[in-house]
Design a protein around this motif. Structure first.
Motif, PDB file in Angstrom:
ATOM      1  N   LEU A  12       4.623  -1.254   1.661  1.00 14.13           N
ATOM      2  CA  LEU A  12       3.789  -2.319   2.222  1.00 14.13           C
ATOM      3  C   LEU A  12       3.443  -2.077   3.692  1.00 14.13           C
ATOM      4  O   LEU A  12       2.568  -2.733   4.241  1.00 14.13           O
ATOM      5  N   GLN A  13       4.147  -1.152   4.322  1.00 17.56           N
ATOM      6  CA  GLN A  13       3.886  -0.858   5.733  1.00 17.56           C
ATOM      7  C   GLN A  13       2.598  -0.056   5.864  1.00 17.56           C
ATOM      8  O   GLN A  13       2.167   0.602   4.928  1.00 17.56           O
ATOM      9  N   PRO A  14       2.003  -0.070   7.054  1.00 14.03           N
ATOM     10  CA  PRO A  14       0.742   0.662   7.265  1.00 14.03           C
ATOM     11  C   PRO A  14       0.971   2.158   7.492  1.00 14.03           C
ATOM     12  O   PRO A  14       0.576   2.719   8.509  1.00 14.03           O
ATOM     13  N   ILE A  15       1.653   2.791   6.548  1.00 18.84           N
ATOM     14  CA  ILE A  15       1.913   4.231   6.597  1.00 18.84           C
ATOM     15  C   ILE A  15       1.576   4.810   5.226  1.00 18.84           C
ATOM     16  O   ILE A  15       1.581   4.092   4.233  1.00 18.84           O
ATOM     17  N   PHE A  58      10.243   2.428  17.447  1.00 21.46           N
ATOM     18  CA  PHE A  58      10.082   1.091  16.880  1.00 21.46           C
ATOM     19  C   PHE A  58       9.374   0.161  17.872  1.00 21.46           C
ATOM     20  O   PHE A  58       8.552  -0.669  17.470  1.00 21.46           O
ATOM     21  N   SER A  59       9.659   0.305  19.162  1.00 16.68           N
ATOM     22  CA  SER A  59       8.960  -0.509  20.171  1.00 16.68           C
ATOM     23  C   SER A  59       7.466  -0.213  20.157  1.00 16.68           C
ATOM     24  O   SER A  59       6.644  -1.135  20.243  1.00 16.68           O
ATOM     25  N   LEU A  60       7.108   1.056  20.048  1.00 14.78           N
ATOM     26  CA  LEU A  60       5.685   1.423  19.973  1.00 14.78           C
ATOM     27  C   LEU A  60       5.033   0.848  18.724  1.00 14.78           C
ATOM     28  O   LEU A  60       3.897   0.359  18.766  1.00 14.78           O
ATOM     29  N   TYR A  61       5.763   0.871  17.608  1.00 11.69           N
ATOM     30  CA  TYR A  61       5.261   0.284  16.357  1.00 11.69           C
ATOM     31  C   TYR A  61       4.976  -1.209  16.559  1.00 11.69           C
ATOM     32  O   TYR A  61       3.917  -1.715  16.169  1.00 11.69           O
ATOM     33  N   ILE A  62       5.897  -1.901  17.210  1.00 14.66           N
ATOM     34  CA  ILE A  62       5.707  -3.333  17.466  1.00 14.66           C
ATOM     35  C   ILE A  62       4.511  -3.551  18.387  1.00 14.66           C
ATOM     36  O   ILE A  62       3.709  -4.473  18.177  1.00 14.66           O
ATOM     37  N   ILE A  63       4.365  -2.715  19.407  1.00 19.15           N
ATOM     38  CA  ILE A  63       3.221  -2.842  20.314  1.00 19.15           C
ATOM     39  C   ILE A  63       1.915  -2.627  19.557  1.00 19.15           C
ATOM     40  O   ILE A  63       0.947  -3.375  19.741  1.00 19.15           O
ATOM     41  N   PHE A  64       1.877  -1.629  18.661  1.00 14.05           N
ATOM     42  CA  PHE A  64       0.679  -1.421  17.837  1.00 14.05           C
ATOM     43  C   PHE A  64       0.383  -2.655  16.986  1.00 14.05           C
ATOM     44  O   PHE A  64      -0.768  -3.027  16.790  1.00 14.05           O
ATOM     45  N   ILE A  65       1.427  -3.276  16.491  1.00 12.35           N
ATOM     46  CA  ILE A  65       1.251  -4.508  15.710  1.00 12.35           C
ATOM     47  C   ILE A  65       0.669  -5.604  16.600  1.00 12.35           C
ATOM     48  O   ILE A  65      -0.270  -6.302  16.215  1.00 12.35           O
ATOM     49  N   LYS A  66       1.225  -5.740  17.809  1.00 12.36           N
ATOM     50  CA  LYS A  66       0.782  -6.794  18.723  1.00 12.36           C
ATOM     51  C   LYS A  66      -0.686  -6.629  19.125  1.00 12.36           C
ATOM     52  O   LYS A  66      -1.375  -7.621  19.340  1.00 12.36           O
ATOM     53  N   VAL A  67      -1.156  -5.384  19.235  1.00 13.36           N
ATOM     54  CA  VAL A  67      -2.554  -5.166  19.623  1.00 13.36           C
ATOM     55  C   VAL A  67      -3.467  -5.051  18.407  1.00 13.36           C
ATOM     56  O   VAL A  67      -4.628  -4.667  18.531  1.00 13.36           O
ATOM     57  N   LYS A  68      -2.896  -5.371  17.247  1.00 12.42           N
ATOM     58  CA  LYS A  68      -3.636  -5.400  15.984  1.00 12.42           C
ATOM     59  C   LYS A  68      -4.262  -4.045  15.629  1.00 12.42           C
ATOM     60  O   LYS A  68      -5.409  -3.971  15.185  1.00 12.42           O
ATOM     61  N   ALA A  69      -3.479  -2.992  15.796  1.00 10.83           N
ATOM     62  CA  ALA A  69      -3.950  -1.651  15.469  1.00 10.83           C
ATOM     63  C   ALA A  69      -3.922  -1.392  13.965  1.00 10.83           C
ATOM     64  O   ALA A  69      -4.551  -0.451  13.500  1.00 10.83           O
ATOM     65  N   PHE A  70      -3.211  -2.231  13.216  1.00  7.88           N
ATOM     66  CA  PHE A  70      -3.105  -2.067  11.774  1.00  7.88           C
ATOM     67  C   PHE A  70      -3.818  -3.212  11.075  1.00  7.88           C
ATOM     68  O   PHE A  70      -3.834  -4.334  11.568  1.00  7.88           O
TER      69      PHE A  70
END
Length: 112
Positions: A12-15, A58-70
């Motif tokens: 379910l993850q964006p990978i 994991f912090s970078l993954y969360i930041i990508f989530i926060k900026v709606k990269a996925f």
């Protein structure tokens, strides 16, 4: 402990799915190795560094989530962490990252 459930959560993850299948084994293995390295005094420096790497990713993954990269981002967290929103996830992770850096610096100074 639930490999099938964990794999379904990873799907379910964006990978890509092939990456999910690799992470299913490699991520827990990296976490166990990190824990072992941190427990054993002579390898603690490497444990801190590996932990720093995992927390940074994991912090970078969360930041990508926060900026709606996925397009979509389901959370497959369990326990207390599951009740946190992404900002709270990031705060907790950054605090753990700071604690990790402090531990590494302290450890390196003790080695001098």
């Amino acid at each position: 402990m639930d490999l099938n459930g964990s794999l379904q959560s990873l799907y379910l993850q964006p990978i890509p799915h092939w990456m999910a299948e690799i992470l299913l084994i490699q991520l827990p293995l990296a976490e166990y190795i990190t824990a072992m390295l941190l427990i054993i005094p002579v390898s603690r420096r490497w444990g801190y560094r590996l932990s720093l790497g995992l927390l940074t990713v994991f912090s970078l993954y969360i930041i990508f989530i926060k900026v709606k990269a996925f397009e979509r981002v389901p959370c497959s967290c369990g326990g207390l962490i599951a009740s946190l929103n992404w900002t709270q996830h990031l705060i907790v992770n950054l605090l753990l990252l700071a604690l990790n850096v402090a531990g590494l610096v302290f450890h390196l100074k003790r080695e001098e």
